[in-house]
Design an enzyme around this catalytic site. Structure first.
Site, short mmCIF file in Angstrom:
data_model
loop_
_atom_site.label_atom_id
_atom_site.label_comp_id
_atom_site.label_asym_id
_atom_site.label_seq_id
_atom_site.Cartn_x
_atom_site.Cartn_y
_atom_site.Cartn_z
N GLY A 44 40.09 3.52 18.51
CA GLY A 44 38.66 3.46 16.91
C GLY A 44 37.32 2.70 18.17
O GLY A 44 38.24 1.76 19.12
N SER B 237 44.47 -0.37 27.81
CA SER B 237 43.48 -0.20 29.29
C SER B 237 42.68 -0.95 29.54
O SER B 237 41.96 -0.78 30.86
CB SER B 237 43.05 1.78 29.72
OG SER B 237 41.99 1.85 28.62
N GLY C 188 29.28 9.44 37.80
CA GLY C 188 28.70 8.46 37.94
C GLY C 188 27.93 8.00 36.48
O GLY C 188 28.25 9.09 35.40
N SER D 64 32.93 11.59 36.31
CA SER D 64 33.12 11.31 37.83
C SER D 64 31.67 11.21 38.73
O SER D 64 31.17 10.22 40.07
CB SER D 64 33.79 11.96 38.33
OG SER D 64 33.44 13.67 38.16
N ALA E 98 39.29 6.31 26.90
CA ALA E 98 38.34 5.07 26.15
C ALA E 98 37.40 4.48 27.01
O ALA E 98 36.97 3.10 27.13
CB ALA E 98 39.77 3.70 25.58
N ALA E 99 37.50 5.61 28.50
CA ALA E 99 36.31 4.76 29.39
C ALA E 99 34.58 5.21 29.07
O ALA E 99 34.72 3.38 29.48
CB ALA E 99 36.00 6.32 29.93
N GLY E 100 34.41 5.58 28.04
CA GLY E 100 32.59 5.66 27.67
C GLY E 100 32.80 3.66 27.40
O GLY E 100 31.75 2.93 26.24
N ASP E 101 34.06 3.50 25.98
CA ASP E 101 34.53 2.59 25.41
C ASP E 101 34.11 1.43 26.54
O ASP E 101 33.89 -0.16 26.42
CB ASP E 101 35.15 1.50 24.74
CG ASP E 101 35.21 3.54 23.59
OD1 ASP E 101 34.33 3.57 23.15
OD2 ASP E 101 35.89 3.53 22.88
#
Length: 313
Positions: free
Chosen positions: A38, A292, A226, A224, A250-253
């Site tokens: 979530g 992560s 930036g 990638s 979940a990179a943005g989170d």
């Protein structure tokens, strides 16, 4: 509370696949995981694991998934007093992740869809003007509740950071004026502005369009490539750290949680974006959403190895 996350809690049902399927296609997966997620809960865990006092406000169902979702937050030291158990199912996300780390996601809101203005009254915003809260939000709960929370935070001098995901093409004009920092990715920036955002240049154009609607700072996340930042005083590009991506779910989170912590600690906008980029880079090197999210020591070690020691202050 310094950092408050008002948003979604989902259980992620994750399938590993050799490639993402096309419409109408069935493919065989190579693995399966059930992991707490979530966007709201992910951002809360990201901030807490970086050492910031963090509270989560939202809803889960009265099912076993709801218990697991709250347990996961508590294990990361996120305050869950304002995570209510509602009648019915918890939210779930159906996620496919390919061998390159790219993903497709379908979210079924469950209890998240019942979040409303009554939940806004439970936001533990700081009263002291000298210590304003930072409120993190997303669009996996009803927009009406997000706008009401932004109004409440704005009236209390809290800083409002919104990740406009899932993407929406039409937002009320007053919404932008209530948001201090808007952080769309390139897909969301495209839908919000009608521009095709695919590069640093087009991201800068989209950021300025969104700023003209009333948001003082816009950060367009380009994966990638930036991130592009546009504020009242500056426009700049922060390159991404080059890492081998395992799972970008979940990179943005991770980025938004890191951004909130960096700003709470008094870093400049440029330093905060660079620091958040490091948090996001570390997150894509591991599988899972909340699992992560890196610890603070991992971020500091990563920055030292990438010659960014100045961001540790």
């Amino acid at each position: 509370m310094p950092i408050i996350v008002f948003g979604s809690l989902n259980m992620d049902l994750v399938a590993q696949v050799p490639r993402l399927p096309q419409a109408g296609e069935t493919i065989l997966g190579t693995g399966f995981m059930t992991v707490p997620g979530g966007k709201g809960a992910n951002q809360a865990v990201a901030a807490a694991r970086l050492g910031a006092p963090t509270a989560m406000v939202g809803r889960v169902g009265d099912d076993s998934l709801g218990t697991l979702l709250r347990d996961s937050l508590q294990a990361a030291s996120v305050a869950t007093d304002e995570v209510l158990a509602d009648l019915g199912p918890s939210g779930v996300a159906l996620i496919s992740v390919d061998e390159l780390g790219e993903n497709q996601i379908v979210v079924v809101p469950g209890a998240n869809g019942k979040v409303d203005r009554t939940d806004v009254k439970r936001l533990p915003l700081n009263n002291a003007p000298s210590e304003p809260s930072i409120l993190l939000m997303q669009f996996e709960i009803p927009l009406e509740a997000v706008i009401a929370a932004a109004e409440q935070a704005h009236s209390r001098d809290a800083r409002v950071i919104v990740d406009p995901a899932p993407a929406q093409s039409q937002l009320p004009p007053e919404f932008y004026r209530l948001v201090d920092i808007l952080t769309p990715n390139q897909t969301e920036a495209s839908q919000l502005t009608g521009l095709k955002v695919s590069s640093v240049t087009t991201a800068m154009e989209a950021a300025q369009v969104l700023r003209q609607r009333g948001t003082s700072t816009v950060i367009v996340k380009l994966g990638s490539q930036g991130a592009v930042v546009a504020s009242n005083s500056e426009v700049f590009h922060v390159p991404a750290f080059q890492v081998e991506a395992v799972d970008t779910v979940a990179a943005g989170d991770a980025f938004n949680g890191g951004l909130a912590v960096a700003l709470w600690e008094g870093k400049s906008l440029r330093q905060a974006v660079e620091w958040a980029s490091a948090v996001a880079a570390l997150s894509v090197m591991k599988s899972g959403a909340q699992a992560s999210m890196p610890l603070r020591e991992e971020v500091e070690t990563f920055l030292l190895s990438h010659h960014s020691g100045s961001l540790l202050a």
